[in-house]
Design an enzyme around this catalytic site. Structure first.
Site, short mmCIF file in Angstrom:
data_model
loop_
_atom_site.label_atom_id
_atom_site.label_comp_id
_atom_site.label_asym_id
_atom_site.label_seq_id
_atom_site.Cartn_x
_atom_site.Cartn_y
_atom_site.Cartn_z
N TRP A 1 1.73 8.25 -2.51
CA TRP A 1 2.48 9.48 -2.26
C TRP A 1 2.94 9.45 -0.81
CZ3 TRP A 1 -2.62 10.02 -4.26
CH2 TRP A 1 -3.63 10.12 -3.29
N CYS B 1 0.09 -0.57 5.16
CA CYS B 1 -0.14 0.71 4.48
C CYS B 1 -1.32 1.45 5.09
CB CYS B 1 -0.38 0.48 3.00
SG CYS B 1 -0.69 2.00 2.08
N GLU C 1 7.16 9.84 6.96
CA GLU C 1 8.09 8.89 6.34
C GLU C 1 9.43 9.57 6.06
OE1 GLU C 1 6.16 6.06 3.35
OE2 GLU C 1 4.76 7.75 3.39
N ARG D 1 -4.66 3.24 2.21
CA ARG D 1 -5.39 2.34 1.30
C ARG D 1 -6.76 2.85 0.87
NH1 ARG D 1 -5.14 -3.01 4.69
NH2 ARG D 1 -4.22 -1.76 6.36
#
Length: 391
Positions: free
Chosen positions: A261, A87, A266, A90
């Site tokens: 979010w 991720c 993506e 973070r």
């Protein structure tokens, strides 16, 4: 960055192979101890740790497991996000809202709480990072499992010509929903929201439709290509992952959907662009009038950039939270600096942290990262019994 040798690190900061496998038996006392100590170390206001350790030892001796306090669950879930090596977002781990639903295990109730999760996270477009934690895996008891890999997934229908209408990634999930009685819209489309499916051994599986009012979607438009809006392309606002297992102090929570979010890539560089998803680049390139006679014309790259512009533009116009890959790359390095200043390692999977668009001109590209796996963390959940859908 040079990883710290594992032989001088506490167990909670090392890669622990047992965590890769769901724990359905007696809790590893050492792992539980490590977590409780970590919680107290990072929260000194809790006072001496010995009393809590004694409680945990006694509970494990009596039942084979123990129950996290609300504070431990909240801390563990947030640290699991902090430790998620794939991720990039973070920096905001402390802001994660933790919904404690550990007493919920019936499949239908789990599905309904997932819908409530969407409502809380959507927040009228100002997306909130949220996790909902359902019943843990315990000795001799089965925990609920969410079949969908995200709470919101778009259906896929294979045509007689072999083509696919919708998100091809979800062909198997759509087939399972149809077998379980789902009735798709009378006119099938490329963005039909699949029902939530939840299983628990010994109980009837649940199939629950997500109310349309609870699925915030953003229609795509483009600042320079007005024809794009007429295509009817859209994407949902909340990326709520629902097929990961949360591991805290030796306890596994097989169903713990969570969301942040979206980063624009993506949607624009993967979901809508991948050949095995919506594969929009060839169509967009044609509509843009690009020279597609050779890969050397970089028509794919040009179409990809404009698709990503459309995503960012559309979310901004709709007032829905999103971030771009350049901004988020800078924020990740800020997070890295904060973790190092706190004396913690920050593992990162380079192949996931580097964005799929313009990776080489983002600051996260030109460096190495620690790769050890920390606990608490998220791991792939086991497939529900009898479920053909790959996770």
């Amino acid at each position: 960055m040079t990883p710290v040798p594992t032989d001088v690190m506490p167990r909670s900061l090392t890669a622990l192979p047992p965590a890769q496998v769901e724990n359905t038996g007696e809790i590893d006392i050492a792992e539980a101890e490590d977590f409780v100590r970590q919680h107290h170390t990072e929260n000194p206001d809790l006072g001496p740790v010995e009393a809590r350790l004694a409680e945990v030892h006694a509970e494990i001796a009596a039942t084979g497991t123990y129950r996290h306090t609300t504070a431990e669950l909240t801390f563990g879930a947030r640290v699991a996000w902090r430790n998620s090596s794939r991720c990039i977002g973070r920096l905001y781990w402390r802001s994660l809202k933790v919904r404690d639903q550990r007493d919920v295990s019936a499949p239908a109730d789990v599905a309904e709480e997932c819908v409530e999760h969407l409502r809380v996270a959507t927040n009228k477009g100002k997306i909130r990072p949220v996790i909902t934690v359902f019943a843990p895996a315990e000795p001799g008891m089965d925990a609920p499992r969410i079949v969908n890999e995200q709470i919101i997934r778009y259906a896929a229908y294979r045509g007689t010509d072999g083509g696919v209408l919708g998100d091809a990634r979800n062909l198997a999930l759509t087939e399972l929903a149809l077998k379980r009685g789902w009735q798709p819209p009378s006119t099938r489309g490329p963005f039909d929201v699949l029902p939530l499916m939840v299983s628990c051994k010994g109980q009837d599986p649940a199939l629950v439709e997500i109310p349309a009012d609870d699925v915030l979607e953003v229609p795509l438009s483009h600042p320079d290509f007005p024809w794009l809006e007429a295509l009817g392309v859209k994407w949902h606002a909340v990326p709520a992952i629902s097929n990961m297992r949360l591991r805290i102090g030796g306890i596994d929570y097989p169903s713990a959907p969570f969301n942040g979010w979206y980063m624009g890539t993506e949607i624009g560089a993967r979901n809508l662009a991948d050949h095995d998803r919506y594969d929009l680049l060839p169509y967009l390139a044609k509509r843009m009038g690009l020279d597609m006679s050779s890969e050397a014309t970089l028509w794919r790259d040009r179409a990809l950039v404009e698709l990503n512009r459309a995503v960012l533009h559309s979310f901004a116009e709709a007032g829905v939270t999103i971030t771009d890959h350049h901004t988020e790359s800078q924020r990740f390095l800020t997070h890295l600096e904060k973790e190092e200043a706190a004396g913690r390692t920050c593992p990162a999977d380079w192949s996931w942290i580097v964005p799929p668009v313009s990776g080489g001109i983002t600051p996260v590209y030109h460096r190495y990262y620690d790769t050890g796996e920390l606990l608490p963390n998220f791991f792939p959940a086991a497939k529900p019994t009898g479920c053909p859908v790959s996770h």
